[in-house]
Design an enzyme around this catalytic site. Structure first.
Site, PDB file in Angstrom:
ATOM      1  N   CYS A 130       0.797  -1.304  -0.125  1.00 14.12           N
ATOM      2  CA  CYS A 130       0.009   0.035   0.210  1.00 14.12           C
ATOM      3  C   CYS A 130       0.833   1.324   0.018  1.00 14.12           C
ATOM      4  CB  CYS A 130      -0.990  -0.028   1.005  1.00 14.12           C
ATOM      5  SG  CYS A 130      -2.109  -1.543   1.205  1.00 14.12           S
ATOM      6  N   LYS A 195      -8.354  -0.181  10.425  1.00 16.66           N
ATOM      7  CA  LYS A 195      -8.180  -1.122   9.739  1.00 16.66           C
ATOM      8  C   LYS A 195      -7.281  -2.253  10.004  1.00 16.66           C
ATOM      9  CE  LYS A 195      -7.415  -2.039   4.585  1.00 16.66           C
ATOM     10  NZ  LYS A 195      -7.067  -1.474   3.512  1.00 16.66           N
ATOM     11  N   LYS A 248     -12.978  -1.609   9.779  1.00 13.18           N
ATOM     12  CA  LYS A 248     -12.843  -2.645   8.811  1.00 13.18           C
ATOM     13  C   LYS A 248     -11.913  -3.772   9.157  1.00 13.18           C
ATOM     14  CE  LYS A 248     -11.039  -3.162   4.225  1.00 13.18           C
ATOM     15  NZ  LYS A 248     -10.198  -2.772   3.365  1.00 13.18           N
ATOM     16  N   TYR A 313     -20.886  -5.637  -0.484  1.00 11.18           N
ATOM     17  CA  TYR A 313     -21.268  -6.316  -1.653  1.00 11.18           C
ATOM     18  C   TYR A 313     -22.604  -6.601  -1.821  1.00 11.18           C
ATOM     19  CZ  TYR A 313     -16.145  -5.833  -1.585  1.00 11.18           C
ATOM     20  OH  TYR A 313     -15.024  -5.372  -1.434  1.00 11.18           O
TER      21      TYR A 313
HETATM   22  C1  PBG Z   1      -7.019  -1.369  -0.115  1.00 15.22           C
HETATM   23  C2  PBG Z   1      -8.222  -2.033   0.278  1.00 15.22           C
HETATM   24  C3  PBG Z   1      -8.361  -3.234   0.693  1.00 15.22           C
HETATM   25  C4  PBG Z   1      -9.634  -3.476   0.746  1.00 15.22           C
HETATM   26  C5  PBG Z   1     -10.177  -2.212   0.829  1.00 15.22           C
HETATM   27  N1  PBG Z   1      -9.143  -1.290   0.252  1.00 15.22           N
HETATM   28  C6  PBG Z   1      -7.552  -4.532   0.615  1.00 15.22           C
HETATM   29  C7  PBG Z   1      -6.233  -4.791   1.654  1.00 15.22           C
HETATM   30  O1  PBG Z   1      -6.038  -3.863   2.533  1.00 15.22           O
HETATM   31  O2  PBG Z   1      -5.760  -5.913   1.599  1.00 15.22           O
HETATM   32  C8  PBG Z   1     -10.635  -4.790   1.430  1.00 15.22           C
HETATM   33  C9  PBG Z   1     -12.037  -4.885   1.097  1.00 15.22           C
HETATM   34  C10 PBG Z   1     -12.646  -6.108   1.111  1.00 15.22           C
HETATM   35  O3  PBG Z   1     -11.856  -7.104   1.556  1.00 15.22           O
HETATM   36  O4  PBG Z   1     -13.649  -6.213   0.604  1.00 15.22           O
HETATM   37  N2  PBG Z   1      -5.945  -1.377   0.740  1.00 15.22           N
END
Ligand code: PBG
Length: 322
Positions: A130, A195, A248, A313
């Site tokens: 990222c 997150k 999240k 989703y």
């Molecule tokens: C980008 C991002 C991710 C998700 C949302 N933005 C993936 C990650 O961090 O690996 C995950 C969303 C999902 O699993 O539905 N960094």
């Protein structure tokens, strides 16, 4: 007063009575629908681990956004799958990148639909991390500059909300300052504030083609054991200018959603992530659970925990059913 005077079953006897006293209910307005935008025209590439979800080219994404709008869902969040990837994720901040083009196409057809963009580099870097990698590590401060460029390019294309999901320290403040300097003081920041480094993102990484090519994301995403730290993350993001804070994933972190909402009384989002979607779809396809009962039950739990909005989703099928 106790039984026999008090009989909780009295209010459960008919559907109308249950409706009358229900504390939490779902509405299409609670949801944000994620879209994966890929290059090309007239492309629709199903994501195997997420039945019902596809990568869509810009034209198809704009049509899908129209459907979403007509279902009463207020917004979409866009993720890009670029034509090419490199070490610094150049396509993430390209004026004509897939997301930038999708924003314009969606705003053209459905100007009132809220367009939210995920601001992160992992979909655009060849190593899948990222941020920028230096000596095998993701460098925080050098990444900030690129995230700022990405957020600005989304705002210039017409995004209503930018949602940084990278978990670099200080990115909300850096993005807020840059947006304001460029005259985008009304662009909203929805921060992926708490997150977690989660196994539940697996199917998303198939959808967004963003699996890290080495290591994992534990040096920047949160440790699943921590919830006091989530409060500190949220507090920092609010101080830096976040308008909406996100937790999240959702289901394994309902306690965190609840703590964040009660502590800060701030607009709180929860991301019902790809793995949470895939588990339900897989069990339902096997006939092991009834999807039409379980999906609203799960989404209600997220709202009841304290989420004001849910990225999911399931948004389309839920909104269609409501
Ligand atoms: C980008 C991002 C991710 C998700 C949302 N933005 C993936 C990650 O961090 O690996 C995950 C969303 C999902 O699993 O539905 N960094």
């Amino acid at each position: 007063m106790a039984f026999p005077v008090t009989r909780p079953r009295r209010l459960r006897r008919t559907g109308l009575l249950r409706d009358l006293v229900r504390e939490t209910a779902l509405s299409p307005r609670d949801f944000i629908y994620p879209l994966f935008v890929c290059p090309g025209r007239d492309q629709e590439q199903p994501v195997t681990s997420m039945p019902g979800v596809s990568q869509l080219s810009v034209d198809r994404a704009a049509r899908e956004a129209e459907t979403v709008w007509h279902l009463g869902i207020p917004g979409v969040i866009l993720f890009g799958i670029p034509e090419t990837k490199d070490a610094v994720g150049s396509e993430a901040y390209h004026e004509h990148g897939v997301v930038q083009e999708a924003i314009r196409a969606i705003k053209d057809k459905t100007p009132d639909l809220l367009v939210i963009t995920d601001v992160c580099l992992c979909e655009y870097t060849d190593h899948g991390h990222c941020g920028v990698v230096e000596d095998g590590e993701v460098d925080n401060d050098d990444t900030l500059e690129l995230l700022v460029k990405e957020a600005l390019s989304h705002a210039r294309a017409g995004a209503d909300v930018v949602a940084p999901s990278d978990m670099m320290d200080g990115r909300v403040g850096a993005i807020r300052t840059a947006l304001d300097q460029d005259g985008f003081e009304n662009v909203v920041i929805m921060a992926y504030a708490a997150k977690y480094a989660s196994g539940f993102y697996g199917p998303f990484r198939e959808a967004a083609e963003s699996t890290p090519q080495f290591g994992n994301r534990r040096s920047y995403q949160m440790d699943p054991g921590n919830s006091d730290e989530a409060l500190r993350e949220v507090e920092a993001d609010i101080a830096e200018g976040a308008d909406i804070v996100m937790v999240k994933p959702a289901l394994a972190y309902l306690d965190v959603i609840s703590r964040v909402k009660r502590r800060f009384r701030y607009p709180t989002a929860a991301y019902n992530v790809s793995g949470e979607y895939a588990m339900i779809k897989a069990a339902a396809q096997n006939g092991w659970i009834d999807e039409s009962t379980v999906v609203p039950e799960v989404l209600l739990s997220i709202k009841r925990a304290g989420a004001d909005l849910i990225l999911t989703y399931f948004a389309k099928e839920m909104a269609a059913g409501l």
